[in-house]
Design a protein around this motif. Sequence first.
Motif, PDB file in Angstrom:
ATOM      1  N   GLU A 122       0.825  -1.208   0.000  1.00 14.64           N
ATOM      2  CA  GLU A 122       0.000   0.000   0.000  1.00 14.64           C
ATOM      3  C   GLU A 122       0.859   1.258   0.000  1.00 14.64           C
ATOM      4  N   HIS A 123       1.866   1.287   0.864  1.00 10.43           N
ATOM      5  CA  HIS A 123       2.742   2.459   0.949  1.00 10.43           C
ATOM      6  C   HIS A 123       3.573   2.633  -0.327  1.00 10.43           C
ATOM      7  N   TYR A 126       1.341   3.915  -3.076  1.00 12.15           N
ATOM      8  CA  TYR A 126       1.034   5.329  -2.859  1.00 12.15           C
ATOM      9  C   TYR A 126       2.207   6.212  -3.286  1.00 12.15           C
ATOM     10  N   GLU A 132      -5.828   4.060  -7.299  1.00 12.68           N
ATOM     11  CA  GLU A 132      -6.601   3.302  -6.314  1.00 12.68           C
ATOM     12  C   GLU A 132      -7.205   2.052  -6.941  1.00 12.68           C
ATOM     13  N   LYS A 147      -9.286   3.184  -1.532  1.00  9.52           N
ATOM     14  CA  LYS A 147      -9.394   4.625  -1.279  1.00  9.52           C
ATOM     15  C   LYS A 147      -9.214   4.932   0.199  1.00  9.52           C
ATOM     16  N   TYR A 150      -5.534   4.667   1.098  1.00 14.15           N
ATOM     17  CA  TYR A 150      -4.793   5.834   0.605  1.00 14.15           C
ATOM     18  C   TYR A 150      -5.086   7.065   1.469  1.00 14.15           C
ATOM     19  N   ARG A 154      -2.251   9.126   3.384  1.00 12.08           N
ATOM     20  CA  ARG A 154      -2.101  10.587   3.220  1.00 12.08           C
ATOM     21  C   ARG A 154      -2.143  11.284   4.569  1.00 12.08           C
TER      22      ARG A 154
END
Length: 188
Positions: A122-123, A126, A132, A147, A150, A154
């Motif tokens: 995931e990181h 990103y 997404e 979403k 993310y 963020r």
Amino acid sequence: MTSTTNSPVHHRQLGDQTWQADAVCQSTEYNPVDPEIFFPDPDETAKIATAKALCGQCPVRRTCLDAALEGGDTDGIRGGLTEEERGPLHEKLPSRLDYSRVNATIAGRDVHLTHTERRAVEHAAYRHGVSEQRLAWLLKVTEEHAKKRYREIRRAERNRTLNQPKETALPPAVDGEHPVRDDFGTAA
């Protein structure tokens, strides 16, 4: 001069059992192997040594060990390790972080991932600007879940930058020199 080439790591894909055809423990007409040798009693040291010797020659030993760990297989000798030797690895599996697995997933392969590796995917996704929709496809989750992840990343990034300590500036110089502290910590 000897040259060594490192081939890329090939991880077992989800549901893939084709690696078993390359295993040394597979009995064939020319290589009869008694499967019972891989399920010895703890005091059958000769059987254990024989099974480990076969595993030591196996080209898919690492894949076999991964399959045993990921499948929760606690019986017999798998990947060259006994049940007792695999025990600590089973306990540590959820926190395993193998970046080659993360990279393989980002590249689009269906690789078995631990919880920690999923977070790393995931990181990485990103940071690399992966959409997404693509993240949802890579991790086999809904777009809404991607979403949400993310948004959390963020938020964590924003909070990290807010919590960075500000650089402390020296007090203004007097006559070109900064004040010095004496032994008691007061400005001289």
